[in-house]
Write an enzyme that holds these catalytic residues in place. Structure first.
Site, mmCIF file in Angstrom:
data_model
loop_
_atom_site.group_PDB
_atom_site.id
_atom_site.type_symbol
_atom_site.label_atom_id
_atom_site.label_comp_id
_atom_site.label_asym_id
_atom_site.label_seq_id
_atom_site.Cartn_x
_atom_site.Cartn_y
_atom_site.Cartn_z
ATOM 1 N N ASP A 255 0.567 -1.605 -0.303
ATOM 2 C CA ASP A 255 0.497 -0.017 0.237
ATOM 3 C C ASP A 255 0.885 1.552 -0.037
ATOM 4 O OD1 ASP A 255 1.150 -0.332 2.415
ATOM 5 O OD2 ASP A 255 -0.856 -0.094 3.640
ATOM 6 N N ARG B 103 11.444 25.869 -0.458
ATOM 7 C CA ARG B 103 10.873 27.039 -1.316
ATOM 8 C C ARG B 103 9.640 28.186 -0.630
ATOM 9 N NH1 ARG B 103 11.338 24.909 -7.281
ATOM 10 N NH2 ARG B 103 11.027 23.002 -6.389
ATOM 11 N N LYS C 181 15.098 38.256 -14.432
ATOM 12 C CA LYS C 181 13.547 36.591 -14.548
ATOM 13 C C LYS C 181 12.521 36.887 -14.281
ATOM 14 C CE LYS C 181 13.389 33.086 -11.961
ATOM 15 N NZ LYS C 181 14.075 31.928 -11.264
ATOM 16 N N ASP D 162 22.587 28.624 -10.713
ATOM 17 C CA ASP D 162 21.676 28.490 -9.819
ATOM 18 C C ASP D 162 22.219 28.193 -8.987
ATOM 19 O OD1 ASP D 162 19.484 30.365 -8.844
ATOM 20 O OD2 ASP D 162 18.025 29.364 -11.073
ATOM 21 N N SER E 94 15.027 22.666 -11.940
ATOM 22 C CA SER E 94 13.476 22.439 -11.159
ATOM 23 C C SER E 94 12.693 21.854 -12.591
ATOM 24 C CB SER E 94 12.669 23.142 -10.744
ATOM 25 O OG SER E 94 11.645 22.451 -10.488
ATOM 26 N N THR E 95 11.866 22.600 -14.094
ATOM 27 C CA THR E 95 11.819 22.326 -14.573
ATOM 28 C C THR E 95 12.432 22.952 -15.845
ATOM 29 O OG1 THR E 95 10.672 24.566 -15.184
ATOM 30 C CG2 THR E 95 8.881 22.715 -13.756
ATOM 31 N N GLY F 155 13.064 26.168 -16.936
ATOM 32 C CA GLY F 155 12.696 27.168 -17.620
ATOM 33 C C GLY F 155 13.171 28.448 -17.732
ATOM 34 N N THR F 156 14.390 28.681 -16.287
ATOM 35 C CA THR F 156 14.825 29.384 -15.953
ATOM 36 C C THR F 156 16.257 29.107 -16.977
ATOM 37 O OG1 THR F 156 14.113 29.266 -13.626
ATOM 38 C CG2 THR F 156 16.123 30.552 -14.229
HETATM 39 C C1 R5P Z 1 14.359 29.891 -7.337
HETATM 40 O O1 R5P Z 1 14.013 30.543 -7.018
HETATM 41 C C2 R5P Z 1 15.260 28.517 -7.747
HETATM 42 O O2 R5P Z 1 16.438 29.845 -7.477
HETATM 43 C C3 R5P Z 1 15.294 28.453 -9.437
HETATM 44 O O3 R5P Z 1 16.017 29.770 -10.013
HETATM 45 C C4 R5P Z 1 14.476 28.168 -9.649
HETATM 46 O O4 R5P Z 1 13.879 26.734 -8.569
HETATM 47 C C5 R5P Z 1 14.659 27.114 -10.813
HETATM 48 O O5 R5P Z 1 13.098 27.221 -11.122
HETATM 49 P P1 R5P Z 1 12.880 26.227 -12.875
HETATM 50 O O6 R5P Z 1 14.321 25.006 -13.073
HETATM 51 O O7 R5P Z 1 11.484 25.384 -12.956
HETATM 52 O O8 R5P Z 1 13.186 27.803 -13.469
#
Ligand code: R5P
Length: 279
Positions: free
Chosen positions: A34, A88, A180, A206, A210-211, A213-214
């Protein structure tokens, strides 16, 4: 003293074990059908160092259970959280929200004597813990990897500017930053800015990818301005979905992360810095 390797961090725990010359504890970790977690420490020691991320969610429960099992046999418990998930949400941005980073701290400190975080999203997060705590900044270790490889360090947003400055100092090169604007969780836009990158090899640095995008927005600007090789690096490579593929397709030559989140891109270890603090 023994190191307990949580499911998130087998490689880092092994590196830490080598650095400290402290063995890894014999621990069984299982999941029931589970999804519930079961842990058992098949060992005897009086000082435990637990290495576990609070990401993804199932590792949080695993950490709590490892702490509970450890406190029943050991007098001292050090917790190393390489990637402090929920970091975060470190303040109330809009009325009615939870302060996740603080709540996590209150839960974790119950069965711990000392806490070590690596590049929490904000430095003040360590103050949410009422036990002895230390936040490691792995920027210098990351920068060492780029010595002799890049001519400029770019922060993809203002929040990463201090990291870029610090890394540039270690590498012995210049730095700059982009501005940004976050449109949604997965969408960002970056203000066009002239940077002195034409013909130069650049590192975009950085704390988290995460995704992706930045980083993709930053890569586009560097490409448009004629940069040479583009290295993309971060401390915590969450690399959600196919973020790595998208970053490479956008024109990055290499992705480098630390082993706070373990992947094929974990080319820099934070083990030595943790060991130096724990010794
Ligand atoms: C934001 O404050 C963090 O420092 C990173 O810039 C952010 O988490 C990056 O996110 P992503 O890869 O989704 O653009």
């Amino acid at each position: 003293m023994k190191i307990i390797a949580g499911s998130s961090s087998p490689m880092l725990a092994k590196n830490l074990s080598k650095e400290m010359n402290v063995p890894i504890a014999n621990v069984s970790i299982k999941r029931f059908p589970d999804g519930e977690c079961y842990v058992k420490i098949n060992d005897k020691f009086d000082h435990a160092i637990i290495v576990e991320n609070t990401y993804p969610n199932e590792n949080i429960i695993e950490l709590f259970l490892l702490q509970d099992a450890a406190k029943r046999i050991a007098k001292n418990i050090d917790i190393v959280i390489p990637y402090y998930g929920y970091g975060r949400q470190d303040k109330i941005f809009e009325e009615g929200e939870a302060v996740s980073a603080e709540k996590m701290a209150k839960l974790i400190e119950q069965d711990a004597n000392r806490i070590i975080l690596i590049n929490p999203h904000k430095e003040y997060i360590i103050k949410f813990f009422s036990i002895e705590g230390k936040a490691i900044d792995a920027t210098n270790s990351m920068a060492e990897y780029f010595k002799g490889k890049v001519d400029i360090v770019i922060a993809p947003d203002k929040g990463a500017m201090r990291m870029a400055e610090k890394a540039a100092r270690v590498i012995g090169c210049s730095y700059n930053y982009l501005e940004k604007k976050r449109i949604s969780g997965s969408e960002v836009s970056t203000k066009v800015k002239e940077m002195d990158v034409a013909g130069k090899d650049a590192l975009i640095l950085d704390d988290i990818i995460s995704t992706g995008g930045t980083m993709i927005e930053a890569i586009k600007q560097l490409k448009n301005q004629g940069a040479g090789k583009i290295y993309v690096a971060c401390i915590h490579g969450l690399l959600i979905g196919n973020a790595d593929e998208r970053i490479l397709n956008a024109g990055a030559d290499e992705i480098i992360t630390t082993d706070t989140i373990e992947s094929a891109y974990s080319k820099v270890s934070v083990a030595r810095e943790i060991a130096n603090l724990l010794k």
